[in-house]
Structure formats: structure tokens, C-alpha cells
Write a protein that holds these residues in place. Structure first.
Motif: not given
Lengths: 341, 418
Positions: B189-193, B66-76, B154-158
Motif C-alpha cells: 500500500x502507499x506509504x502513510x507516515x 533520515x531527512x527523506x523519511x521524516x518528510x514522509x517519502x519512501x526511502x531506500x 511502514x506497517x510498524x514504523x521501524x
């Protein structure tokens, strides 16, 4: 430092509805204005970020609001406003929001009650991966969110030495849910779940945890305790923590008039007495070694601190003298253990 | 490039090709091989500047995500079973916040009794969490769907959960056509949060929402999942075009165009079902299978269209709602509410019990003759259950029921001597 981040320009404008306030006026820290500019608190400067702006819903005399404002503004100043924050569920989260209102003037996320240190870990990892380590990570929680429900995540964050400054605002119980006991509630204290009844009125002795010592045991770069009565010290510790990398922990004792049964006007006084009795030692440690402690010339008897708080009212009743003795013994032990005298 | 490769290893390679910036994971069987190999790839510097975090629990894993993704990082991340349950509070939080995290779930049962083998109880425990849940039948699909998952999330932000059967797929060596990294780059494509914590544009994320807007915020999540019904198919087609094989989509059908009897299932068991159906087709029976690839969002209308000409439906699933019965069966029934088709709910393969071709054949033969009960537990030894019930009714302290049943069935050799 940009105006956008600092947000102070509005306060300087002649036609601004809100003029810059120097909160120290009228308190014992009024001397602030007489100090050398370098020694003044962040709050007294134009560089103040005002990261938690006015208008929030904290109770009158809330120690947490005061502590958080100083701590966050000091952190903002230390990193030129490049700060991102995460917050555990609790009073601070609740009184600074809800949507559409927010008192936070910096990027801020609330996720859950018990996961704040781990969220901060993820934030720091993302910044490292992106090569943006000029942006710093601040995590915040209360004593319950930090010492109880978030403890596993906190220990993990410490152990990995993640680049996070974690600040715990310790008001010694679950105040947001209505004053229930936490593992940082002191012995004898009345809470909604440790009522002053039975043979051991209030919270039982011999329980609880002193989290700064646990943090030290992780041998993280920096551990400190602070108090809202000594704001220069608090700011200096935040500043020091921000000058370091890795896991850093600061625990601030914050008076809670609601939960402690103290007068809102006594918030600073109660905090001062917690320190001056030895019940709340002000210490600093680096990599697990104690590096400093705030000296007490003449420690005050614990009664001076306790009598201002209704949560301890029962310790002054006949038959409960032993509770008072126990609390004095705790203060004496702190003074010995941390070399406060 | 064709490779003979373990499922977990292949998924790790595929995820690494998607260049996550942060991976946070906690080990749990049968997910371990996936995160071990990603960790190795990250440490070897093959995933750019990716940070691999050895967290202290699954709850921390999802929270760090959650912390990583909210900083705009692709997260797994990846987990299974108890791990998913342990992180569940954060699982709901991640979807509620609209963070496009991708997670592999190596499907495994939930204890007690503790059991490390495969079924779908874990995935279905999270079906209402707001995550998109995609199931795969094979390791080829596992590889391909992970690459699609990042694009979809990343397309639908879910967040998207890719469900692959524990051991059956995670530990199976199969021939896999491994994608080329340059292909993955051109597909993803690159992740655009859509939102991030950024000192230049400070926002507050995750504050409280009261009754005045909570319904709308939650409905938005529902709406986005319904939108995903189209996007999942679109991304599947786009993938097929670029990579030359079809492995995505909401459902896949086998022999069900003209089938009177249609079996519905999800995950690797579809392979076994297909082989049984092949034999039955050869013998002239009119039977087919639909594989549910997207459990959430549930492809209700698409499924209804596929099933509308069938005479009966057999829903086979590796999980159930205790006190009700089949979970997928209820979803299918809802999809079929305009049709009066007999629907048989079959539960099998729990805790890794083998689903044999013989059992399935017997089951389908009964189904073709409409001789199945509404809810049927495949290969259930009901006598063993009745004997335990008798012990419990005896009035004595009958002891741990799980142990009693194991001893009763004679699996433990010691039991035979007592």
C-alpha cells in the motif's frame, strides 16, 4: 499567511498574558520604529513568525538565540511560513528543547551532531520527489557541527548544490560541551582545551578554517556572513538567500558570554566590534565571486574588541604583545582581502 | 516472469517496483551493482519522480535517508561492511526515530585486515541497533523479501535491513521469478507516515529525552520488534498467497520435523548445508536445518518449538564476538534455556573462506557423535596461528601479524623464496 503558522494573533489579543514585544526598544536599533515600514525588521512586524518562541533555556545575553530568532523568522517570512528545519546537536538544539518542551513553532528535527547538512539533503530530495518545492529547507548548526564534525556532509551538500539554506551560528568553540576549541576558534583565544599557559598561551596561530571562503570555493549560489549587531543586514541576507535555489550558506558570528567571558549586556557591542575591527568581515558572494562587503570607514583597533572578553585577557599581559600583533594582522589581512575599506 | 539475472540487478528491479521516492547511496563493494542499477532506473524515469542522491559517504547516505523519511517519502539505501560501520551512528538514529527506511546489506567482513568477501560480521555489528534484520538464502528470496520489507517497515514504523551475502548472492546469476509490477502495487500500500515534518502541523522530532522516560521510549522499540515477530510471518503468508511462492517468515525448516540433530544457520550457506543434509538423509542420518530468516527480532519461541524434540543443535555462523565466540549461538542458547540440549557453536566462512560440502560433512559427522567442542572454528589452521604467536613471543619486533600469517601460509609466492 495563516495565523496558525505565524502564531501572532495571541499577541494581539487584549487578554493575552504576553503582549507583542519590540525587542529593539532600548537598543541602538530603536530607530527601527521610525523607519519606513518596509525597512523594519521582521521582529518589529505583526508578520513575525516567532519561530523560536520565548521560554527557552539560552544563557543571558546569548547571541545565538538572538541570531537564530531573526534568521528563522526572516526565512519564515520569505516563504510564507512553509519552512522545515533541521538542527545539529549543540546549544541551539539543547536550549530550545528537551521534550516535552520545545521553542520551535515550525516543523523541526534534530538527528545527530555531524549529519545536519545530509539530513537537509534528504529533506530537500523528498520535497522535490513529492513536487512540494514550495516548502523550503533550513539547516542549522554551530561552528563545531558545521566546520568540524559535519564538514564532510556540508561539503557534499554544497557540491551537489542541494536546495538547502544552511545557517551556521559561529560562537567559535564547542560551547555546549563546555567551551572546547573548534576549528573556528581564533588564535590566542582561551578555551578549555587551549588554556592560556606555556609559550603560546591560548589557541595557537596558523590553524583553523574560515568556512565562508571554503563555501565560496564550492561556487554555490550564495554565501554570506552576518552579525547579530546588524540585524537588518542579517535579515536582508536571509531574505536574499531564500529568494534563490540550490545550496546557500550564511554564517553568523554569535557572541557567547559564557565562552568568551563577556558581559551579557555587551553581546551586541562585542558583535559590533568584531565587525568594526575587521576580525569578522561582513561579505556576500554569489557562485564563488565576492559581490559585496560591509565597508568600515575607520576600522577600530582589535584591542577594543578583545578587551571586552576574558578569553583574550592574557594577550594584554607583558610578553604576549606578539599575540595582540598577530590578531591585528589578521584583522588587517581581512580588510585587505575582502576590501573592507 | 522467469529471468536469468544477477542478484544485485534483480534486487534493484524489485526495489524500483516498490517505487521509493528517495534513494541515497554511497558505493561499496559488494553493494555497487544494486545501487548502480537503481540509479540507472531512476535516471531513465522508470521510478516515478524518485530522487537518487549520490552522497559523499555512508554516514551521509543514512542521514539523507533520515531527512527523506521524516518528510514522509519512501526511502531506500544499500551498503555493506565498513559502510555500515561508517553510518552506524545514523543507523541507530534512524531506528530510534522510528523511520521506516529499507536498506540492503550486501554482507561482507569487517577490517582490519581489509577484506571484501562475505561473512556476517557487518550485520551482527548492527544487531542491537533497533533495525529489523532479515536474512535471505537465495536471490529469489532477496527479491521477495525486499518487497515485504517495505510493507513491514511502514506497517510498524521501524527500519528494515535485508541481509544478502556479498558476492555469493549479490554477484550470482540465478533463475529468478521476477514479480510483476502490478502485483507489487497490489501487495504494497502507499506509504502513510506515522510522523512527518509538515508546515501545516509543526512538530519537533528528535529532541532530548531524559531518564524519566528514556526506558519507556526504548522499551517501546523492543515491544514493536516483538510485535513484528507476528507481522513478519503474516506478511510472508500474504506474499505467498499473492505471488504463489513462500519466501518470507521468521524461520524456515528443512528436514527438521523428526531430526535428532538440527543445524541452525542464516543466509546462503543454508543452501550448501541443505545439500549435505540431503546426502546424509539418504544415508539414514537424522539431521535437518533451520534457516534463521529474522535475526532481529529473534524468533526465540518459534525456534524453541522447532528444536524441542532434537537431541543436539549445531549453530553455524559466519561471524563471532571476539573474546566470546558465536553470537547466533548465544541467541539460540537463550531460546533453548528450558531444554538441556547440547549446543555446538561453529564459526566458519570468515572473510569469504569457502564452506565446502566436504568440510560440512566432516563437521556434521562429528556432531552426530557428539565429538565437537563447544566452540569450533571450521577449517582453522591453528598451527599457523601458533607459529605467529611464537614469533610475537620471540621478543623481536615481529611486524604486522596479518602479513606474517599470509606469508607463513605460503599464499604469497614471494614468501617461499625468502
Amino acid at each position: 499567511m495563516t495565523d496558525k503558522v505565524k502564531g501572532f494573533s495571541v499577541y494581539d489579543s487584549e487578554d493575552s498574558p504576553q503582549r507583542l514585544k519590540f525587542y529593539q526598544t532600548g537598543t541602538l536599533t530603536v530607530g527601527n520604529r521610525l523607519l519606513d515600514a518596509k525597512l523594519r525588521t521582521v521582529q518589529a512586524t505583526k508578520e513575525r513568525a516567532n519561530a523560536i518562541t520565548s521560554g527557552h533555556r539560552a544563557c543571558q545575553g546569548c547571541g545565538e538565540a538572538l541570531g537564530a530568532r531573526y534568521a528563522v523568522d526572516a526565512a519564515m517570512l520569505a516563504c510564507d511560513g512553509k519552512l522545515v528545519a533541521t538542527n545539529a546537536t549543540g546549544c541551539l538544539e539543547v536550549f530550545t528543547t528537551p521534550y516535552p518542551e520545545t521553542a520551535w513553532q515550525l516543523p523541526w528535527i534534530h538527528s545527530l551532531f555531524g549529519n545536519t547538512p545530509a539530513v537537509a539533503t534528504g529533506m530537500a530530495a523528498a520535497l522535490k520527489a513529492k513536487g512540494q518545492t514550495d516548502i523550503r529547507v533550513l539547516a542549522q548548526g554551530g561552528d563545531g557541527g558545521t566546520a568540524d564534525i559535519g564538514f564532510g556532509c556540508l561539503s557534499g551538500m554544497f557540491e551537489r548544490n542541494d536546495d538547502v539554506l544552511y545557517i551556521c551560528y559561529n560562537n567559535q568553540a564547542y560551547m555546549n560541551t563546555g567551551v572546547q576549541r573548534s576549528s573556528q576558534t581564533p588564535g590566542a583565544a582561551r578555551t578549555a582545551t587551549t588554556m592560556p599557559v606555556g609559550p603560546e598561551p591560548g589557541n595557537v596561530f596558523g590553524t583553523g578554517k574560515y568556512l565562508p571562503a571554503i563555501a565560496m570555493a564550492h561556487e554555490i549560489p550564495y554565501v554570506a556572513t552576518a552579525s547579530i549587531h546588524h540585524l537588518h543586514d542579517l535579515e536582508a541576507k536571509v531574505h536574499k538567500a531564500m529568494s534563490m535555489r540550490g545550496a546557500r550558506y550564511i554564517e553568523i558570528l554569535v557572541t557567547c558570554p559564557l565562552g568568551w567571558g563577556s558581559a551579557p549586556a555587551d553581546t551586541i557591542k562585542v558583535a559590533r566590534l568584531a565587525v568594526e575591527t575587521g576580525l569578522w568581515p561582513l561579505i556576500e558572494a554569489e557562485h564563488g565571486e565576492l559581490t559585496g562587503s560591509h565597508q568600515l570607514e575607520r576600522p577600530r583597533p582589535v584591542e577594543d574588541y578583545l578587551k571586552l572578553q576574558r578569553r583574550f585577557a592574557h594577550v594584554f599581559k607583558p610578553g604576549n604583545e606578539w599575540e595582540l600583533d598577530n590578531l591585528q594582522a589578521l584583522a588587517d589581512r581581512n580588510i585587505r582581502r575582502y576590501g573592507l575599506k | 516472469m522467469l529471468q536469468q539475472i544477477e542478484g544485485s540487478y534483480a534486487v534493484a528491479e524489485a526495489v524500483a517496483m516498490c517505487m521509493p521516492e528517495v534513494v541515497a547511496a554511497y558505493p561499496i563493494t559488494p553493494q555497487t551493482h544494486i545501487v548502480e542499477h537503481i540509479g540507472e532506473l531512476v535516471k531513465a524515469g522508470k521510478v516515478g519522480s524518485c530522487e537518487y542522491i549520490n552522497v559523499d559517504s555512508e554516514f551521509s547516505a543514512m542521514s539523507a535517508c533520515i531527512g527523506s523519511s521524516v518528510m514522509g517519502a519512501r526511502t531506500y539505501t544499500a551498503t555493506a561492511s565498513q559502510g555500515l560501520l561508517f553510518m552506524m551512528e545514523a543507523v541507530y538514529n534512524a531506528s530510534g526515530l522510528g523511520l521506516p527506511i529499507v536498506m540492503t546489506l550486501g554482507n561482507r567482513s569487517i577490517g582490519a585486515p581489509i577484506n571484501i568477501w562475505n561473512d556476517h560480521t557487518d550485520a551482527l555489528a548492527a544487531r542491537d541497533s533497533g533495525w529489523i534484520q532479515l536474512f535471505v538464502e537465495t536471490n529469489q528470496q532477496a527479491v521477495d523479501v525486499h518487497i515485504q520489507a517495505f510493507k513491514l517497515a511502514e506497517a510498524i514504523s521501524l527500519p528494515v535491513m535485508v541481509c544478502m551475502d556479498g558476492f555469493v548472492l549479490t554477484h550470482a546469476y540465478e533463475r529468478i521469478d521476477m514479480p510483476d509490477k502490478s502485483q507489487v502495487e497490489s501487495f504494497l500500500p502507499p506509504f502513510v507516515p506515522k510522523q512527518k515534518l509538515d508546515p501545516d502541523q509543526p512538530v519537533s522530532i528528535g529532541a532530548m529525552v531524559g531518564p524519566e522516560a528514556f526506558t519507556e521510549v526504548r522499551y517501546l522499540a523492543h515491544h514493536k520488534q516483538l510485535e513484528a515477530l507476528e507481522i513478519i510471518d503474516d506478511i510472508g503468508e500474504e506474499f505467498a498467497e499473492l505471488f504463489g511462492r513462500s519466501s518470507g517468515g521468521l524461520v524456515s525448516c528443512f528436514d527438521c520435523g523428526d531430526a535428532d540433530t538440527i543445524v541452525i544457520a542464516a543466509g546462503s550457506v543454508v543452501g550448501t548445508i541443505k545439500s549435505v543434509i540431503k546426502d546424509m538423509r539418504d544415508e539414514g542420518h537424522s539431521i535437518g536445518v533451520v534457516s534463521i530468516r529474522s535475526m532481529r527480532p529473534f524468533p526465540r519461541f518459534k525456534l524453541a518449538k522447532v528444536l524441542q524434540k532434537a537431541k543436539r543443535v549445531i549453530v553455524f555462523e559466519k561471524a563471532f564476538s571476539v573474546g566470546v565466540g558465536g553470537v547466533l549461538a548465544l541467541d539460540v542458547q537463550w531460546a533453548l534455556h528450558n531444554y538441556s540440549l547440547p549446543l555446538y557453536s561453529v564459526i566458519g566462512g570468515l572473510g569469504g573462506r569457502s564452506i565446502t560440502r566436504a568440510s560440512l560433512r566432516k563437521l556434521f559427522d562429528k556432531g552426530l557423535r557428539d565429538q565437537l567442542p563447544q566452540t569450533h572454528f571450521l577449517d582453522l589452521d591453528i598451527d599457523a596461528v601458533n607459529r605467529e604467536l611464537a614469533r610475537e613471543r620471540s621478543g623481536d619486533r615481529s611486524g604486522p601479524a596479518a602479513e606474517n600469517i599470509v606469508r607463513d601460509l605460503g599464499v604469497v609466492s614471494a614468501a617461499k623464496t625468502s
